[in-house]
Design an enzyme around this catalytic site. Structure first.
Site, mmCIF file in Angstrom:
data_model
loop_
_atom_site.group_PDB
_atom_site.id
_atom_site.type_symbol
_atom_site.label_atom_id
_atom_site.label_comp_id
_atom_site.label_asym_id
_atom_site.label_seq_id
_atom_site.Cartn_x
_atom_site.Cartn_y
_atom_site.Cartn_z
ATOM 1 N N ARG A 120 -20.265 -57.476 74.482
ATOM 2 C CA ARG A 120 -21.389 -56.909 73.733
ATOM 3 C C ARG A 120 -20.997 -55.882 72.683
ATOM 4 N NH1 ARG A 120 -26.282 -57.738 75.937
ATOM 5 N NH2 ARG A 120 -27.115 -55.641 75.726
ATOM 6 N N THR A 167 -24.754 -46.939 87.803
ATOM 7 C CA THR A 167 -25.975 -46.693 87.033
ATOM 8 C C THR A 167 -25.626 -46.356 85.585
ATOM 9 O OG1 THR A 167 -26.040 -44.351 87.615
ATOM 10 C CG2 THR A 167 -27.143 -45.897 89.124
ATOM 11 N N LYS A 208 -14.231 -47.287 81.806
ATOM 12 C CA LYS A 208 -14.687 -48.692 81.758
ATOM 13 C C LYS A 208 -14.580 -49.211 80.327
ATOM 14 C CE LYS A 208 -18.865 -51.472 82.736
ATOM 15 N NZ LYS A 208 -19.422 -51.856 81.447
ATOM 16 N N HIS A 220 -17.233 -55.185 77.997
ATOM 17 C CA HIS A 220 -18.663 -54.844 78.011
ATOM 18 C C HIS A 220 -19.518 -56.126 78.020
ATOM 19 C CE1 HIS A 220 -20.939 -50.954 77.412
ATOM 20 N NE2 HIS A 220 -21.947 -51.800 77.343
HETATM 21 C C1 LIG Z 1 -28.242 -56.180 79.122
HETATM 22 C C2 LIG Z 1 -26.951 -55.487 79.386
HETATM 23 C C3 LIG Z 1 -26.919 -54.097 79.421
HETATM 24 C C4 LIG Z 1 -25.724 -53.430 79.677
HETATM 25 N N1 LIG Z 1 -25.723 -52.063 79.731
HETATM 26 C C5 LIG Z 1 -24.571 -51.419 80.019
HETATM 27 C C6 LIG Z 1 -24.550 -49.990 80.126
HETATM 28 O O1 LIG Z 1 -25.555 -49.318 79.962
HETATM 29 N N2 LIG Z 1 -23.365 -49.394 80.417
HETATM 30 C C7 LIG Z 1 -22.225 -50.111 80.618
HETATM 31 O O2 LIG Z 1 -21.176 -49.538 80.889
HETATM 32 N N3 LIG Z 1 -22.221 -51.452 80.518
HETATM 33 C C8 LIG Z 1 -23.355 -52.116 80.228
HETATM 34 N N4 LIG Z 1 -23.341 -53.487 80.155
HETATM 35 C C9 LIG Z 1 -22.090 -54.220 80.431
HETATM 36 C C10 LIG Z 1 -21.953 -54.527 81.927
HETATM 37 O O3 LIG Z 1 -21.786 -53.363 82.673
HETATM 38 C C11 LIG Z 1 -20.750 -55.434 82.229
HETATM 39 O O4 LIG Z 1 -19.598 -54.892 81.641
HETATM 40 C C12 LIG Z 1 -20.923 -56.863 81.781
HETATM 41 O O5 LIG Z 1 -22.266 -57.258 81.782
HETATM 42 C C13 LIG Z 1 -20.095 -57.762 82.700
HETATM 43 O O6 LIG Z 1 -20.141 -59.070 82.300
HETATM 44 P P1 LIG Z 1 -21.105 -60.184 82.983
HETATM 45 O O7 LIG Z 1 -22.510 -59.821 82.615
HETATM 46 O O8 LIG Z 1 -20.654 -61.425 82.315
HETATM 47 O O9 LIG Z 1 -20.885 -60.205 84.466
HETATM 48 C C14 LIG Z 1 -24.537 -54.163 79.890
HETATM 49 C C15 LIG Z 1 -24.566 -55.567 79.855
HETATM 50 C C16 LIG Z 1 -25.752 -56.227 79.615
HETATM 51 C C17 LIG Z 1 -25.773 -57.720 79.601
#
Ligand SMILES: Cc1cc2nc3c(=O)[nH]c(=O)nc-3n(C[C@H](O)[C@H](O)[C@H](O)COP(=O)(O)O)c2cc1C
Length: 342
Positions: free
Chosen positions: A239, A121, A212, A236
């Site tokens: 991102r 979460t 992470k 991430h």
């Molecule tokens: C819309 C969005 C919101 C995300 N929010 C978080 C977050 O709140 N905390 C976090 O650790 N990672 C966040 N992530 C990263 C994801 O946990 C993860 O590292 C990543 O999406 C994995 O790659 P994939 O989407 O290609 O499977 C977010 C990613 C996306 C696309």
């Protein structure tokens, strides 16, 4: 419900915020951040997908791995599969208000639980993310892992304590959210912190702490030095920083650097059971899936998330049969064809 129908509904509800592409590879949504895409040119998201696609598997069928076993454990909890759900926050900010945040998080947490997996979460600048996680994890007997922002020590320890009381198996923190712009704008600093700060912070948390967002072998060693119980090799989802390598590219050197000292997980571009097998062969204990799980929650709620996880699990079993791996421990470099430089 079928996956195709779930994807159709998700596409409708996202209203363009996520196109639910047949290949979720970061091209259509490049630069859409806030949004679902990767930051800048989108190259880091694309690198995740592309680095996995470059890896080829060795097809082998003269063996006795007839019924591969994919069960595993996660800090003492039995899991039916080594495929976990990544933390993805922000229906309003990132996903076009496609669904009510509570309904979405319920889908992510309870869908994973139904499939025998576990969801991470979120935490963020508005209290809703943490509070919702706390409430839903309490309701689900701690079946989930909170991902706290890398907040200052006192705040971090206090939030971890609240989560410990829900019975969660571990606490994660997305250290790569250091400097994330919406935390700064909200006046809530979140890292980066030197290793000594993490050492002290982690020593005050009773549960295993997972960092992470590790992308180099040197940082993985620092995580071990800080007392982390695990790391997630992650950029991430592309991102936070443009022009990083794909996670499948850096995973082997990171796994080799800290093998046996902490658990190594990975995420980024995992889109099938064969991708899961590749990541495990490259050194991961288990993998996380991000965007496709959010689409499954938006399109099919609890049922959608469970269905997609079970689909990946079935694909993983098939991929193991075809590579001659009877157990997760059997999956190693011999399942992969070495990449030759053209
Ligand atoms: C819309 C969005 C919101 C995300 N929010 C978080 C977050 O709140 N905390 C976090 O650790 N990672 C966040 N992530 C990263 C994801 O946990 C993860 O590292 C990543 O999406 C994995 O790659 P994939 O989407 O290609 O499977 C977010 C990613 C996306 C696309």
């Amino acid at each position: 419900m079928e996956l195709r129908e779930i994807r159709r509904i998700a596409r409708e509800r996202f209203k363009g915020a996520c196109r639910v592409c047949p290949n979720c590879n970061g091209r259509a949504c490049a630069g859409e951040m806030p949004g679902i895409g990767g930051v800048g040119t989108g190259s880091s998201f694309m690198a995740n997908f592309d680095s996995l696609a470059r890896i080829k598997l060795n097809l082998r069928t003269i063996h006795d791995a007839v019924a591969p076993k994919i069960e595993t454990t996660f800090y003492g909890r039995p899991l039916r599969m080594p495929i976990l759900v990544a933390p993805l926050a922000g229906m309003a900010l990132n996903m076009g208000n496609a669904m009510d945040e509570r309904e979405y998080m319920t889908g992510m947490i309870e869908g994973a639980k139904a499939a025998g997996s576990i969801t991470f979460t979120c935490d963020g600048p508005i209290p809703l993310f943490f509070q919702l996680g706390l409430e839903l994890l309490k309701k689900n007997q701690g079946w989930g892992v909170p991902t706290l922002k890398p907040r200052p020590e006192e705040t971090f320890v206090e939030m971890a304590r609240q989560m410990e009381q829900c019975g969660v198996p571990a606490i994660a923190t997305d250290i790569d959210a250091a400097g994330i712009v919406h935390m700064k704008r909200a006046g809530q600093p979140a890292g980066p912190w030197p290793v000594a700060v993490w050492k002290k912070t982690i020593s005050r948390v009773k549960l295993p702490v997972i960092l992470k967002g590790v992308m180099t072998a040197a940082e993985a060693k620092l995580a071990a030095e800080a007392g982390a119980a695990g790391i997630i090799v992650s950029n991430h989802g592309g991102r936070v920083l443009d022009h990083t390598p794909g996670t499948a590219e850096v995973l082997p050197e990171i796994a080799a650097a800290v093998k046996g000292r902490l658990k190594v997980f990975v995420d980024g571009g995992v889109r099938s059971g064969t991708d899961v097998l590749k990541m495990i062969a490259l050194g991961a204990e288990a993998v996380f899936v991000g965007r496709p799980m959010a689409a499954a929650a938006v399109g099919g709620g609890v049922e959608g998330v469970a269905l997609l996880l079970n689909h990946y699990a079935e694909q993983l079993g098939t991929a193991m049969l075809y590579t001659g791996c009877g157990t997760l421990a059997d999956i190693g470099p011999s399942a992969l064809r070495p990449i030759r430089n053209e």
